[in-house]
Design a protein around this motif. Structure first.
Motif, PDB file in Angstrom:
ATOM      1  N   HIS A  92      39.314  39.947  47.827  1.00  0.00           N
ATOM      2  CA  HIS A  92      38.897  39.218  46.623  1.00  0.00           C
ATOM      3  C   HIS A  92      38.559  40.262  45.558  1.00  0.00           C
ATOM      4  O   HIS A  92      37.688  41.110  45.765  1.00  0.00           O
ATOM      5  CB  HIS A  92      37.666  38.349  46.915  1.00  0.00           C
ATOM      6  CG  HIS A  92      37.927  37.332  47.990  1.00  0.00           C
ATOM      7  ND1 HIS A  92      38.367  36.072  47.711  1.00  0.00           N
ATOM      8  CD2 HIS A  92      37.816  37.409  49.346  1.00  0.00           C
ATOM      9  CE1 HIS A  92      38.508  35.405  48.834  1.00  0.00           C
ATOM     10  NE2 HIS A  92      38.179  36.190  49.845  1.00  0.00           N
TER      11      HIS A  92
ATOM     12  N   ARG B 269      35.569  42.409  35.477  1.00  0.00           N
ATOM     13  CA  ARG B 269      34.792  42.027  34.296  1.00  0.00           C
ATOM     14  C   ARG B 269      35.211  42.954  33.161  1.00  0.00           C
ATOM     15  O   ARG B 269      35.142  44.177  33.267  1.00  0.00           O
ATOM     16  CB  ARG B 269      33.294  42.175  34.573  1.00  0.00           C
ATOM     17  CG  ARG B 269      32.440  41.622  33.460  1.00  0.00           C
ATOM     18  CD  ARG B 269      30.985  41.602  33.827  1.00  0.00           C
ATOM     19  NE  ARG B 269      30.636  42.853  34.521  1.00  0.00           N
ATOM     20  CZ  ARG B 269      29.417  43.192  34.851  1.00  0.00           C
ATOM     21  NH1 ARG B 269      28.408  42.392  34.595  1.00  0.00           N
ATOM     22  NH2 ARG B 269      29.174  44.322  35.460  1.00  0.00           N
TER      23      ARG B 269
ATOM     24  N   HIS C 152      37.318  40.925  41.676  1.00  0.00           N
ATOM     25  CA  HIS C 152      36.656  40.359  40.494  1.00  0.00           C
ATOM     26  C   HIS C 152      36.610  41.441  39.421  1.00  0.00           C
ATOM     27  O   HIS C 152      36.048  42.514  39.636  1.00  0.00           O
ATOM     28  CB  HIS C 152      35.234  39.891  40.828  1.00  0.00           C
ATOM     29  CG  HIS C 152      35.200  38.891  41.949  1.00  0.00           C
ATOM     30  ND1 HIS C 152      35.587  37.595  41.789  1.00  0.00           N
ATOM     31  CD2 HIS C 152      34.820  39.019  43.244  1.00  0.00           C
ATOM     32  CE1 HIS C 152      35.462  36.944  42.930  1.00  0.00           C
ATOM     33  NE2 HIS C 152      34.995  37.804  43.838  1.00  0.00           N
TER      34      HIS C 152
ATOM     35  N   THR D 284      35.848  37.429  32.500  1.00  0.00           N
ATOM     36  CA  THR D 284      36.055  37.821  33.900  1.00  0.00           C
ATOM     37  C   THR D 284      37.371  37.226  34.393  1.00  0.00           C
ATOM     38  O   THR D 284      37.863  36.222  33.883  1.00  0.00           O
ATOM     39  CB  THR D 284      34.918  37.316  34.804  1.00  0.00           C
ATOM     40  OG1 THR D 284      34.881  35.906  34.767  1.00  0.00           O
ATOM     41  CG2 THR D 284      33.584  37.911  34.391  1.00  0.00           C
ATOM     42  N   HIS D 285      37.901  37.876  35.417  1.00  0.00           N
ATOM     43  CA  HIS D 285      39.141  37.417  36.036  1.00  0.00           C
ATOM     44  C   HIS D 285      39.044  37.701  37.528  1.00  0.00           C
ATOM     45  O   HIS D 285      38.594  38.777  37.935  1.00  0.00           O
ATOM     46  CB  HIS D 285      40.341  38.144  35.420  1.00  0.00           C
ATOM     47  CG  HIS D 285      41.653  37.583  35.842  1.00  0.00           C
ATOM     48  ND1 HIS D 285      42.102  36.361  35.429  1.00  0.00           N
ATOM     49  CD2 HIS D 285      42.616  38.095  36.641  1.00  0.00           C
ATOM     50  CE1 HIS D 285      43.286  36.134  35.959  1.00  0.00           C
ATOM     51  NE2 HIS D 285      43.619  37.185  36.695  1.00  0.00           N
ATOM     52  N   SER D 286      39.437  36.742  38.354  1.00  0.00           N
ATOM     53  CA  SER D 286      39.387  36.904  39.811  1.00  0.00           C
ATOM     54  C   SER D 286      40.782  36.771  40.396  1.00  0.00           C
ATOM     55  O   SER D 286      41.587  35.946  39.955  1.00  0.00           O
ATOM     56  CB  SER D 286      38.479  35.848  40.435  1.00  0.00           C
ATOM     57  OG  SER D 286      37.159  36.031  40.004  1.00  0.00           O
TER      58      SER D 286
END
Length: 143
Positions: free
Chosen positions: A18, A22, A20, A28-30
């Protein structure tokens, strides 16, 4: 250049990775990505290819097996065409018996191995080999 855009990256590894991200502006983008295989796993010969190699060794030598695998479009774990050396390597890695071992397991022996058996005299084999005639009834020799 990326340092000017990205403020922070966090990685969390479970059954997947995962990610993440910033950015400097607060956005933010995951992302979720699969865990890539290790280098040795990526170079494994495919299971269906190993099964086909095992099947071919029942009736083919290592060289004939390599030719048959190449003709069928199979590739090694490193995406190379099969050679005798690669067939031998895969055969040993997966503990597959060779063509000769499979024939011996069926009770077949080479001429050299037959002559080396204790109950067999070499001159008897030479006599049978030189006088055997397939046209005569079983057990009859040509005089």
């Amino acid at each position: 250049m990326v340092r000017l855009l990205v403020d922070d990256v966090t990685l969390h590894k479970t059954d997947r990775i995962h990610i993440h991200v910033r950015f400097r502006g607060g956005q933010t983008h995951s992302l979720i990505v699969a865990i890539p295989p290790t280098s040795w796993q990526a170079r494994q010969t495919r299971k269906d290819t190993v099964a086909e190699l095992d099947r071919l060794l029942d009736t083919h030598t290592d060289a004939e097996t390599a030719d048959a695998l190449n003709a069928a479009g199979h590739r090694s774990g490193e995406n190379k065409p099969f050679t005798v050396a690669i067939v031998v390597h895969v055969r040993r890695k997966y503990h597959l018996p060779s063509h000769a071992d499979r024939l011996r397991a069926q009770g077949l022996l080479t001429t050299t191995e037959t002559r080396a058996t204790p109950h067999s005299a070499p001159q008897h084999h030479q006599e049978l080999d030189s006088s055997w005639n397939p046209q005569l009834p079983q057990g009859k020799r040509q005089e």
